[in-house]
Design a protein around this motif. Structure first.
Motif, PDB file in Angstrom:
ATOM      1  N   GLY A  52       0.827  -1.214   0.000  1.00 47.58           N
ATOM      2  CA  GLY A  52       0.000   0.000   0.000  1.00 47.58           C
ATOM      3  C   GLY A  52       0.859   1.262   0.000  1.00 47.58           C
ATOM      4  N   ARG A 159     -14.018  -3.936   8.372  1.00 44.72           N
ATOM      5  CA  ARG A 159     -12.807  -4.155   7.593  1.00 44.72           C
ATOM      6  C   ARG A 159     -12.395  -5.626   7.483  1.00 44.72           C
ATOM      7  NH1 ARG A 159      -7.474  -4.518   7.492  1.00 44.72           N
ATOM      8  NH2 ARG A 159      -6.266  -3.074   6.236  1.00 44.72           N
ATOM      9  N   HIS A 185     -12.763  -0.181   1.153  1.00 47.10           N
ATOM     10  CA  HIS A 185     -12.068   1.078   1.405  1.00 47.10           C
ATOM     11  C   HIS A 185     -13.027   2.256   1.463  1.00 47.10           C
ATOM     12  CE1 HIS A 185      -7.889   1.826   2.192  1.00 47.10           C
ATOM     13  NE2 HIS A 185      -8.210   3.083   2.015  1.00 47.10           N
ATOM     14  N   ARG A 188     -19.614   4.653  -2.081  1.00 41.20           N
ATOM     15  CA  ARG A 188     -20.125   5.815  -2.831  1.00 41.20           C
ATOM     16  C   ARG A 188     -21.564   5.534  -3.236  1.00 41.20           C
ATOM     17  NH1 ARG A 188     -15.641   9.067  -4.751  1.00 41.20           N
ATOM     18  NH2 ARG A 188     -14.566   9.410  -2.782  1.00 41.20           N
ATOM     19  N   ARG A 201     -10.253  -3.957  -0.800  1.00 38.66           N
ATOM     20  CA  ARG A 201      -8.831  -3.935  -1.138  1.00 38.66           C
ATOM     21  C   ARG A 201      -8.495  -4.937  -2.231  1.00 38.66           C
ATOM     22  NH1 ARG A 201      -4.577  -2.166   2.542  1.00 38.66           N
ATOM     23  NH2 ARG A 201      -5.786  -0.635   3.631  1.00 38.66           N
ATOM     24  N   ARG A 228      -8.611   0.780  -4.405  1.00 38.74           N
ATOM     25  CA  ARG A 228      -9.073   1.657  -3.338  1.00 38.74           C
ATOM     26  C   ARG A 228     -10.261   2.538  -3.713  1.00 38.74           C
ATOM     27  NH1 ARG A 228      -5.757  -1.196  -1.645  1.00 38.74           N
ATOM     28  NH2 ARG A 228      -3.896  -0.809  -0.402  1.00 38.74           N
ATOM     29  N   SER A 229     -10.606   2.683  -5.008  1.00 36.43           N
ATOM     30  CA  SER A 229     -11.598   3.726  -5.316  1.00 36.43           C
ATOM     31  C   SER A 229     -12.710   3.278  -6.262  1.00 36.43           C
ATOM     32  CB  SER A 229     -10.894   4.958  -5.893  1.00 36.43           C
ATOM     33  OG  SER A 229     -10.008   4.580  -6.916  1.00 36.43           O
ATOM     34  N   TYR A 248      -5.056  -0.348  -7.866  1.00 37.22           N
ATOM     35  CA  TYR A 248      -3.631  -0.170  -7.562  1.00 37.22           C
ATOM     36  C   TYR A 248      -2.826  -1.170  -8.408  1.00 37.22           C
ATOM     37  CZ  TYR A 248      -3.454   2.961  -3.430  1.00 37.22           C
ATOM     38  OH  TYR A 248      -3.469   4.035  -2.575  1.00 37.22           O
ATOM     39  N   ALA A 287      -7.681   8.596  -5.511  1.00 42.40           N
ATOM     40  CA  ALA A 287      -9.073   9.055  -5.424  1.00 42.40           C
ATOM     41  C   ALA A 287      -9.715   9.260  -6.802  1.00 42.40           C
ATOM     42  CB  ALA A 287      -9.141  10.356  -4.639  1.00 42.40           C
ATOM     43  N   ILE A 288     -11.008   8.939  -6.880  1.00 45.97           N
ATOM     44  CA  ILE A 288     -11.812   9.258  -8.071  1.00 45.97           C
ATOM     45  C   ILE A 288     -13.056  10.017  -7.606  1.00 45.97           C
ATOM     46  CG2 ILE A 288     -13.120   8.371 -10.044  1.00 45.97           C
ATOM     47  CD1 ILE A 288     -11.482   5.864  -9.997  1.00 45.97           C
ATOM     48  N   HIS A 330      -3.132  11.559  -3.705  1.00 47.96           N
ATOM     49  CA  HIS A 330      -3.773  10.538  -2.873  1.00 47.96           C
ATOM     50  C   HIS A 330      -5.277  10.824  -2.780  1.00 47.96           C
ATOM     51  CE1 HIS A 330      -3.441   7.195  -0.083  1.00 47.96           C
ATOM     52  NE2 HIS A 330      -4.199   7.859   0.766  1.00 47.96           N
ATOM     53  N   ARG A 376     -11.939  13.416   2.254  1.00 52.31           N
ATOM     54  CA  ARG A 376     -12.535  14.360   1.295  1.00 52.31           C
ATOM     55  C   ARG A 376     -12.416  15.804   1.793  1.00 52.31           C
ATOM     56  NH1 ARG A 376     -17.986  11.305   1.334  1.00 52.31           N
ATOM     57  NH2 ARG A 376     -17.019  10.715   3.303  1.00 52.31           N
ATOM     58  N   GLN A 491     -12.154   8.432  11.525  1.00 55.46           N
ATOM     59  CA  GLN A 491     -13.081   9.002  10.535  1.00 55.46           C
ATOM     60  C   GLN A 491     -14.407   9.506  11.091  1.00 55.46           C
ATOM     61  OE1 GLN A 491     -15.770   7.408   8.266  1.00 55.46           O
ATOM     62  NE2 GLN A 491     -15.333   8.369   6.326  1.00 55.46           N
TER      63      GLN A 491
HETATM   64 FE1  DHE Z   1      -7.381   4.743   2.774  1.00 55.86          FE
HETATM   65  C1  DHE Z   1      -9.704   6.914   1.413  1.00 55.86           C
HETATM   66  C2  DHE Z   1      -5.649   4.749  -0.126  1.00 55.86           C
HETATM   67  C3  DHE Z   1      -4.791   3.188   4.374  1.00 55.86           C
HETATM   68  C4  DHE Z   1      -9.422   4.092   5.419  1.00 55.86           C
HETATM   69  N1  DHE Z   1      -7.617   5.694   0.978  1.00 55.86           N
HETATM   70  C5  DHE Z   1      -8.642   6.541   0.611  1.00 55.86           C
HETATM   71  C6  DHE Z   1      -8.448   6.954  -0.757  1.00 55.86           C
HETATM   72  C7  DHE Z   1      -7.300   6.323  -1.196  1.00 55.86           C
HETATM   73  C8  DHE Z   1      -6.781   5.537  -0.103  1.00 55.86           C
HETATM   74  C9  DHE Z   1      -6.684   6.429  -2.564  1.00 55.86           C
HETATM   75  C10 DHE Z   1      -9.342   7.889  -1.554  1.00 55.86           C
HETATM   76  C11 DHE Z   1     -10.388   7.117  -2.291  1.00 55.86           C
HETATM   77  C12 DHE Z   1     -11.346   7.988  -3.073  1.00 55.86           C
HETATM   78  O1  DHE Z   1     -11.739   9.053  -2.545  1.00 55.86           O
HETATM   79  O2  DHE Z   1     -11.699   7.645  -4.205  1.00 55.86           O
HETATM   80  N2  DHE Z   1      -5.496   4.123   2.236  1.00 55.86           N
HETATM   81  C13 DHE Z   1      -4.988   4.230   0.992  1.00 55.86           C
HETATM   82  C14 DHE Z   1      -3.635   3.703   0.968  1.00 55.86           C
HETATM   83  O3  DHE Z   1      -2.906   3.554  -0.054  1.00 55.86           O
HETATM   84  C15 DHE Z   1      -3.210   3.477   2.372  1.00 55.86           C
HETATM   85  C16 DHE Z   1      -2.322   4.622   2.799  1.00 55.86           C
HETATM   86  C17 DHE Z   1      -2.355   2.275   2.624  1.00 55.86           C
HETATM   87  C18 DHE Z   1      -2.952   0.964   2.288  1.00 55.86           C
HETATM   88  O4  DHE Z   1      -2.257  -0.035   2.384  1.00 55.86           O
HETATM   89  O5  DHE Z   1      -4.129   0.903   1.938  1.00 55.86           O
HETATM   90  C19 DHE Z   1      -4.588   3.562   3.073  1.00 55.86           C
HETATM   91  N3  DHE Z   1      -7.140   3.797   4.602  1.00 55.86           N
HETATM   92  C20 DHE Z   1      -6.011   3.214   5.044  1.00 55.86           C
HETATM   93  C21 DHE Z   1      -6.208   2.596   6.351  1.00 55.86           C
HETATM   94  O6  DHE Z   1      -5.331   1.975   7.027  1.00 55.86           O
HETATM   95  C22 DHE Z   1      -7.620   2.842   6.757  1.00 55.86           C
HETATM   96  C23 DHE Z   1      -7.674   3.700   8.012  1.00 55.86           C
HETATM   97  C24 DHE Z   1      -8.403   1.566   7.059  1.00 55.86           C
HETATM   98  C25 DHE Z   1      -8.386   0.557   5.957  1.00 55.86           C
HETATM   99  O7  DHE Z   1      -9.472   0.213   5.499  1.00 55.86           O
HETATM  100  O8  DHE Z   1      -7.343   0.101   5.552  1.00 55.86           O
HETATM  101  C26 DHE Z   1      -8.125   3.612   5.530  1.00 55.86           C
HETATM  102  N4  DHE Z   1      -9.219   5.405   3.320  1.00 55.86           N
HETATM  103  C27 DHE Z   1      -9.890   4.978   4.454  1.00 55.86           C
HETATM  104  C28 DHE Z   1     -11.188   5.643   4.488  1.00 55.86           C
HETATM  105  C29 DHE Z   1     -11.273   6.470   3.342  1.00 55.86           C
HETATM  106  C30 DHE Z   1     -10.017   6.290   2.622  1.00 55.86           C
HETATM  107  C31 DHE Z   1     -12.219   5.486   5.607  1.00 55.86           C
HETATM  108  C32 DHE Z   1     -12.418   7.396   2.931  1.00 55.86           C
HETATM  109  C33 DHE Z   1     -12.444   8.623   3.770  1.00 55.86           C
HETATM  110  C34 DHE Z   1     -13.525   9.595   3.376  1.00 55.86           C
HETATM  111  O9  DHE Z   1     -14.172  10.131   4.289  1.00 55.86           O
HETATM  112  O10 DHE Z   1     -13.716   9.842   2.171  1.00 55.86           O
END
Ligand code: DHE
Length: 551
Positions: A52, A159, A185, A188, A201, A228-229, A248, A287-288, A330, A376, A491
């Protein structure tokens, strides 16, 4: 005879493919010895824990690059100790936290000395193979068949269970628990508010019909191996028409039918980095968002630093505006008018602003903090600076506000209007609501247990130019009353009316977790939702706020 032909003068003195230095594939001199089983285990751990941040091909992004030229320079001892103890810059302490055993730390230190394996591609045949229409559009209800107040429903990621829970925002009852991909993740909502899309994931997308008597998946597909998106088309006239998901691995996005998830168009994001113009084999889709101003999807391509605005009106003659932005894009969100997209280039400490109406880059601004991580983001009207959008930071305890009102407040527009301190580093998300006077900032990944279980709240109407704002600390974790484990709070998410804010109290999968609901006016505890089914809750998405991009 050379020299006789004038064309020879134009032959560039370049190395040809036949002349390049190559190495015999397979084991090389100095490689650490590893059995097939060990390599397999190392790959599994790497993909689950490391990819990640460091990338599948280990080219680096949020985490440092780990290609063998670099790891071999550091050597085994350095790597072993780094994996064990971590670093303040964000590398987790895998060894001392107990998440990896001593034997696994040893394995991983040897593993990263070797060349990374390249996982297989995932194209149309694989997608079609995984695609299922569970309930065909013609067999779905023609009106809402349940008594749920859909607009105030919360889609909550469970999760590690590979599920989501649909929790009633009025009664706090868990209405459904639905099987999804692993570690959903984000959620929408389609423009109409009827369909909920989630992505795991493992790149599995589920499309859930909220009109069914018991909302459940009506279609599903796997769009890659790691993702992720997900998002759906929101432009007027194109509501619910398309869905899109970004991967990814392989680095690509796919546009799908909005009723069935039938994959229509897969586009690879491999290509050149925007500034160096050198090739990158793994530019991941972050993000998308769907544009409200044009029939376009806005797509962050992380490693090459490009924002793509993909026009979905004609998939056969696809038009894309490719914006040079910044590397390591990101997460991000829209401003309150929905015209501007503000996104973090997190490992560069910058925010990038795009005008979605004109299809142009507006600004790239340093936040002054380390690793901005907005989710966001949060839109509110600052008493002195007018409309602003806020981000917190993963790498330090600062919150930065960027001005979003070029007409009314040109001085602050797209500049950091203010920056102040919250609870501590390790923040992931920040949130407010148009009906709220509070700004909530979490500190999920802070190394201190008490800090990571608390939230800072700033009163917006008290904010003043040149005055460091004070905050109230809410002990959300303590309110959850969980004795066992070390839960982290993550969050903030508002209900539809903006009167309550919900927090996930995220514990280990074999321990009790909870959702804590706080009254936004009084900042008092309103409800603790506990249920054996609430395993590792993380992201929560209110249907109405997500559908309408209210944040
Ligand atoms: Fe996320 C959003 C990627 C770790 C929970 N995360 C996002 C988005 C991306 C992303 C690209 C935006 C998506 C979109 O808007 O289209 N996240 C990543 C990673 O690459 C990262 C750093 C490492 C990984 O290995 O995944 C990572 N993220 C995490 C976590 O450890 C979290 C806390 C718990 C989990 O599920 O793994 C986590 N990510 C979240 C959440 C959002 C998020 C809850 C949306 C937040 C929002 O309010 O929009």
């Amino acid at each position: 005879v050379h020299g006789d032909n004038p064309a020879d003068a134009y032959q560039p003195s370049m190395t040809t493919l036949a002349e390049i230095q190559v190495q015999i594939p397979g084991r090389k001199e100095g490689d650490p010895v590893m059995t097939q089983d060990e390599f397999q285990r190392g790959t599994k751990i790497y993909f689950e824990r490391c990819a990640g941040c460091h990338g599948v091909l280990r080219k680096g992004a949020t985490g440092k690059p780990l290609t063998p030229d670099i790891t071999r320079e550091h050597g085994y001892d350095y790597l072993q100790s780094f994996i064990t103890y971590g670093s303040p810059a964000g590398m987790p302490n895998w060894g001392t936290s107990g998440e990896l055993s001593e034997a696994d730390v040893d394995l991983m230190a040897r593993y990263v000395l070797l060349e990374p394996p390249t996982p297989p591609e995932f194209g149309m045949p694989e997608m079609l193979d995984s695609w299922k229409v569970i309930v065909a559009p013609e067999d779905r209800p023609t009106k809402k068949m349940n008594d749920i107040d859909i607009e105030n429903l919360m889609s909550v990621t469970l999760r590690d269970a590979g599920e989501i829970a649909l929790i009633d925002g009025n009664t706090y009852d868990i209405r459904e628990v639905i099987k999804t991909g692993y570690a959903v993740h984000i959620s929408r909502i389609s423009a109409s508010g009827r369909y909920l899309f989630v992505i795991g994931r493992d790149a599995r997308v589920n499309m859930i019909d909220l009109w069914m008597e018991h909302p459940s998946s009506v279609a599903e597909i796997k769009i890659g191996m790691e993702a992720r998106s997900v998002e759906t088309s929101k432009m007027e006239g194109w509501e619910d028409k398309y869905a899109i998901a970004g991967a990814y691995w392989p680095p690509q996005y796919v546009i799908m039918d909005g009723d069935t998830l039938e994959p229509k168009k897969i586009v690879s994001t491999r290509g050149n980095i925007y500034d160096e113009q050198t090739y990158h084999p793994e530019p991941r889709v972050a993000a998308i968002l769907a544009s409200h101003y044009r029939p376009e999807f806005i797509i962050n391509v992380k490693e090459t630093g490009k924002i793509l605005m993909v026009d979905y009106t004609d998939l056969k003659n696809l038009k894309t505006t490719e914006i040079e932005a910044e590397r390591f894009l990101h997460d991000g969100g829209l401003d309150s008018t929905h015209r501007y997209f503000i996104t973090a280039a997190n490992a560069r400490g910058k925010l990038v602003v795009i005008d979605t109406k004109e299809g142009k880059l507006v600004a790239i601004t340093e936040t002054g903090g380390e690793t901005p991580h907005p989710g966001r983001g949060a839109n509110f009207v600052h008493p002195d600076y007018g409309p602003v959008w806020a981000t917190s930071h993963l790498g330090d305890d600062s919150v930065a506000l960027i001005g979003t009102d070029p007409e009314g407040h040109p001085e602050q527009a797209w500049k950091i209007a203010d920056s102040f301190y919250a609870l501590g580093g390790g923040s992931l998300f920040i949130k407010t609501h148009p009906n709220s006077d509070n700004l909530y900032v979490d500190a999920t990944l802070n190394p201190d247990a008490e800090t990571s279980a608390s939230v800072a709240v700033f009163k917006i109407s008290d904010m003043k130019e040149s005055v460091e704002p004070e905050y109230t600390t809410l002990p959300i974790g303590e309110w959850a009353g969980i004795a066992d484990g070390q839960p982290r709070v993550v969050q903030p998410e508002f209900n539809k009316e903006g009167t309550e804010v919900w927090f996930s109290v995220w514990n280990a999968k074999d321990k009790v977790s909870a959702i804590v609901v706080v009254d936004d006016k009084t900042l008092e505890l309103k409800k603790v939702i506990k249920d054996p089914r609430l395993i590792t809750p993380t992201g929560k998405f209110n249907v109405y706020n997500t559908q309408k991009d209210v944040y």
